[in-house]
Design a protein around this motif. Structure first.
Motif, PDB file in Angstrom:
ATOM      1  N   UNK A  31       0.833  -1.203   0.000  1.00  0.00           N
ATOM      2  CA  UNK A  31       0.000   0.000   0.000  1.00  0.00           C
ATOM      3  C   UNK A  31       0.867   1.252   0.000  1.00  0.00           C
ATOM      4  N   UNK A  32       1.958   1.222   0.772  1.00  0.00           N
ATOM      5  CA  UNK A  32       2.857   2.373   0.778  1.00  0.00           C
ATOM      6  C   UNK A  32       3.513   2.573  -0.594  1.00  0.00           C
ATOM      7  N   UNK A  33       3.828   1.473  -1.261  1.00  0.00           N
ATOM      8  CA  UNK A  33       4.412   1.571  -2.605  1.00  0.00           C
ATOM      9  C   UNK A  33       3.391   2.131  -3.598  1.00  0.00           C
ATOM     10  N   UNK A  34       2.147   1.685  -3.500  1.00  0.00           N
ATOM     11  CA  UNK A  34       1.096   2.203  -4.369  1.00  0.00           C
ATOM     12  C   UNK A  34       0.860   3.692  -4.145  1.00  0.00           C
ATOM     13  N   UNK A  35       0.944   4.099  -2.888  1.00  0.00           N
ATOM     14  CA  UNK A  35       0.760   5.514  -2.577  1.00  0.00           C
ATOM     15  C   UNK A  35       1.883   6.348  -3.211  1.00  0.00           C
ATOM     16  N   UNK A  36       3.114   5.887  -3.075  1.00  0.00           N
ATOM     17  CA  UNK A  36       4.244   6.612  -3.669  1.00  0.00           C
ATOM     18  C   UNK A  36       4.169   6.588  -5.201  1.00  0.00           C
ATOM     19  N   UNK A  37       3.726   5.462  -5.762  1.00  0.00           N
ATOM     20  CA  UNK A  37       3.601   5.358  -7.213  1.00  0.00           C
ATOM     21  C   UNK A  37       2.533   6.303  -7.751  1.00  0.00           C
ATOM     22  N   UNK A  38       1.431   6.415  -7.040  1.00  0.00           N
ATOM     23  CA  UNK A  38       0.376   7.344  -7.464  1.00  0.00           C
ATOM     24  C   UNK A  38       0.845   8.786  -7.426  1.00  0.00           C
ATOM     25  N   UNK A  39       1.608   9.155  -6.413  1.00  0.00           N
ATOM     26  CA  UNK A  39       2.138  10.525  -6.362  1.00  0.00           C
ATOM     27  C   UNK A  39       3.100  10.796  -7.513  1.00  0.00           C
ATOM     28  N   UNK A  40       3.892   9.787  -7.854  1.00  0.00           N
ATOM     29  CA  UNK A  40       4.843   9.947  -8.959  1.00  0.00           C
ATOM     30  C   UNK A  40       4.113  10.105 -10.294  1.00  0.00           C
ATOM     31  N   UNK A  41       3.076   9.303 -10.514  1.00  0.00           N
ATOM     32  CA  UNK A  41       2.273   9.423 -11.736  1.00  0.00           C
ATOM     33  C   UNK A  41       1.626  10.811 -11.827  1.00  0.00           C
ATOM     34  N   UNK A  42       1.120  11.289 -10.711  1.00  0.00           N
ATOM     35  CA  UNK A  42       0.469  12.607 -10.716  1.00  0.00           C
ATOM     36  C   UNK A  42       1.468  13.706 -11.015  1.00  0.00           C
ATOM     37  N   UNK A  43       2.674  13.602 -10.481  1.00  0.00           N
ATOM     38  CA  UNK A  43       3.699  14.608 -10.740  1.00  0.00           C
ATOM     39  C   UNK A  43       4.127  14.606 -12.206  1.00  0.00           C
ATOM     40  N   UNK A  44       4.293  13.401 -12.774  1.00  0.00           N
ATOM     41  CA  UNK A  44       4.678  13.307 -14.189  1.00  0.00           C
ATOM     42  C   UNK A  44       3.565  13.776 -15.108  1.00  0.00           C
ATOM     43  N   UNK A  45       2.327  13.611 -14.664  1.00  0.00           N
ATOM     44  CA  UNK A  45       1.205  14.090 -15.471  1.00  0.00           C
ATOM     45  C   UNK A  45       1.232  15.608 -15.625  1.00  0.00           C
ATOM     46  N   UNK A  46       1.702  16.301 -14.590  1.00  0.00           N
ATOM     47  CA  UNK A  46       1.787  17.755 -14.656  1.00  0.00           C
ATOM     48  C   UNK A  46       2.987  18.224 -15.482  1.00  0.00           C
ATOM     49  N   UNK A  47       4.038  17.419 -15.519  1.00  0.00           N
ATOM     50  CA  UNK A  47       5.265  17.842 -16.195  1.00  0.00           C
ATOM     51  C   UNK A  47       5.413  17.269 -17.608  1.00  0.00           C
ATOM     52  N   UNK A  48       4.492  16.402 -18.010  1.00  0.00           N
ATOM     53  CA  UNK A  48       4.561  15.797 -19.352  1.00  0.00           C
ATOM     54  C   UNK A  48       3.231  16.040 -20.064  1.00  0.00           C
ATOM     55  N   UNK A  49       3.096  17.157 -20.771  1.00  0.00           N
ATOM     56  CA  UNK A  49       1.816  17.470 -21.422  1.00  0.00           C
ATOM     57  C   UNK A  49       1.401  16.421 -22.447  1.00  0.00           C
ATOM     58  N   UNK A  50       2.389  15.834 -23.150  1.00  0.00           N
ATOM     59  CA  UNK A  50       2.047  14.854 -24.166  1.00  0.00           C
ATOM     60  C   UNK A  50       1.539  13.527 -23.590  1.00  0.00           C
ATOM     61  N   UNK A  51       1.837  13.246 -22.313  1.00  0.00           N
ATOM     62  CA  UNK A  51       1.374  12.014 -21.648  1.00  0.00           C
ATOM     63  C   UNK A  51       0.523  12.312 -20.415  1.00  0.00           C
ATOM     64  N   UNK A  52      -0.095  13.476 -20.433  1.00  0.00           N
ATOM     65  CA  UNK A  52      -0.848  13.893 -19.248  1.00  0.00           C
ATOM     66  C   UNK A  52      -2.000  12.935 -18.952  1.00  0.00           C
ATOM     67  N   UNK A  53      -2.753  12.543 -19.948  1.00  0.00           N
ATOM     68  CA  UNK A  53      -3.915  11.677 -19.699  1.00  0.00           C
ATOM     69  C   UNK A  53      -3.500  10.289 -19.213  1.00  0.00           C
ATOM     70  N   UNK A  54      -2.479   9.709 -19.844  1.00  0.00           N
ATOM     71  CA  UNK A  54      -2.037   8.364 -19.445  1.00  0.00           C
ATOM     72  C   UNK A  54      -1.508   8.353 -18.005  1.00  0.00           C
ATOM     73  N   UNK A  55      -0.645   9.336 -17.700  1.00  0.00           N
ATOM     74  CA  UNK A  55      -0.154   9.408 -16.317  1.00  0.00           C
ATOM     75  C   UNK A  55      -1.302   9.697 -15.336  1.00  0.00           C
TER      76      UNK A  55
END
Length: 363
Positions: free
Chosen positions: A180-204
């Motif tokens: 669960x802790x790994x999933x929580x950290x993974x979700x935060x990482x996906x959300x951060x990359x979604x903001x910094x990668x406009x071309x992959x915003x929806x997938x992240x």
């Protein structure tokens, strides 16, 4: 007072004839006798201060607090004056001596009581050790309750199996907490990359939402599993341990009972003189005392085993149902059913917004 005693002594020692003339004693002789009398008086007073002789000398005098004893000669100086306030009679020492005697008697009584306790413990330990060795080598008889001992053996085996179940449930909780802790950290990482990668915003973004949902459901499942582990721990390490402690006391009482029973049987086979009869009477008293203790603890064990079995069935029926419903709902992805399971068993989750889950901290 000393002067009056000396005057009286001198008068008694100087003979007077019928004409009122003095006898053959001269003035020097009479003074020498008076001095000798005073010296003997001083010696008595000095050597027996605080004794009964001093009380007899002082009994006819004035108030002791206002007088003093002159240890010098007749008409001497005040160098030998002893204040009577410094002289203590026997009554002044009586309270301190009696208190010290009372303290000594109390100390002696406590020591004797401890010695008797140690003697009884040593004698009882010797009897039980002798009985245990005899049973192990097959020379001594043993009281056996087959039905009760079978129930005790079943309880011990059940406790071992439940301890293994508790160990595995704790391991599952630990592993799932890390996931669960790994999933929580993974979700935060996906959300951060979604903001910094406009071309992959929806997938992240989709992956971030999925991991957050899994993390939320995982925390809900952790609450259910943690409740399951806590209940099993209480059953194994408190309820079962309490019954096993009573069983241990029962087994010790059984050993003591058999030891004194064997002692009584040996004495009954011996001679029947006065000394032997006294020992037999004492052994019979000890036999009855330990028999009552054995029967009382045996009854306690039977009652506790019965209540333990009823409690175990009740607790495990609830906990197994909780574990099954929570695991099934989680892996089926049924978030509503998972939350309903926690409400059904009155399980409260940690308030949202907390930094770290506390499931393992409660273990």
């Amino acid at each position: 007072m000393t002067e009056s005693i000396m005057s009286k002594a001198a008068t008694m020692e100087i003979p007077i004839n019928s004409n009122g003339d003095t006898g053959t004693l001269t003035e020097d002789d009479s003074l020498e006798q008076a001095a000798n009398l005073q010296w003997s008086l001083d010696e008595k007073v000095g050597s027996s201060r605080g004794t009964r002789d001093l009380q007899q000398v002082m009994v006819s005098g004035p108030n002791l607090n206002e007088t003093s004893i002159v240890s010098g000669g007749y008409g001497g100086t005040a160098e030998g004056i002893i204040p009577t306030s410094s002289i203590k009679g026997p009554n002044m020492h009586h309270s301190s001596s009696s208190s010290s005697m009372t303290a000594d008697e109390m100390t002696r009584g406590v020591a004797v009581e401890k010695l008797e306790t140690v003697k009884k413990w040593g004698y009882n330990t010797y009897k039980c050790t002798k009985q245990m060795i005899s049973e192990r080598f097959g020379r001594g008889s043993r009281t056996v309750d087959l039905e009760l001992e079978a129930q005790i053996e079943v309880l011990r085996d059940t406790k071992r199996k439940y301890e293994n179940l508790l160990r595995l449930a704790r391991a599952l909780t630990n592993h799932f907490y890390n996931m669960v802790q790994t999933q929580h950290a993974l979700g935060d990482t996906f959300a951060d990359l979604s903001q910094k990668s406009p071309e992959l915003r929806d997938e992240f973004g989709f992956n971030a939402e999925t991991q957050k949902l899994l993390c939320k459901n995982g925390e809900t499942l952790l609450g259910a599993v943690n409740f399951f582990v806590s209940s099993i721990n209480t059953l194994v390490n408190k309820t079962m341990d309490d019954t096993l402690m009573t069983i241990k006391m029962y087994e010790n009482a059984r050993l003591e009972f058999d030891a004194y029973r064997s002692d009584l049987e040996e004495l009954s086979l011996g001679p029947r003189d006065a000394v032997a009869m006294a020992r037999i009477d004492a052994a019979q008293q000890q036999y009855h005392v330990h028999k009552e203790k054995y029967e009382r603890l045996r009854s306690d064990v039977i009652i506790k085993l019965k209540f333990l079995e009823e409690n175990k069935v009740k607790v495990m029926h609830k906990q197994l149902l909780l574990f099954h419903n929570a695991i099934s709902a989680y892996f089926a992805g049924n978030q509503q059913q998972l939350e309903q399971t926690l409400k059904q068993f009155n399980i409260k989750l940690r308030p949202p917004g907390a930094d770290k889950p506390s499931w393992l901290e409660e273990q």
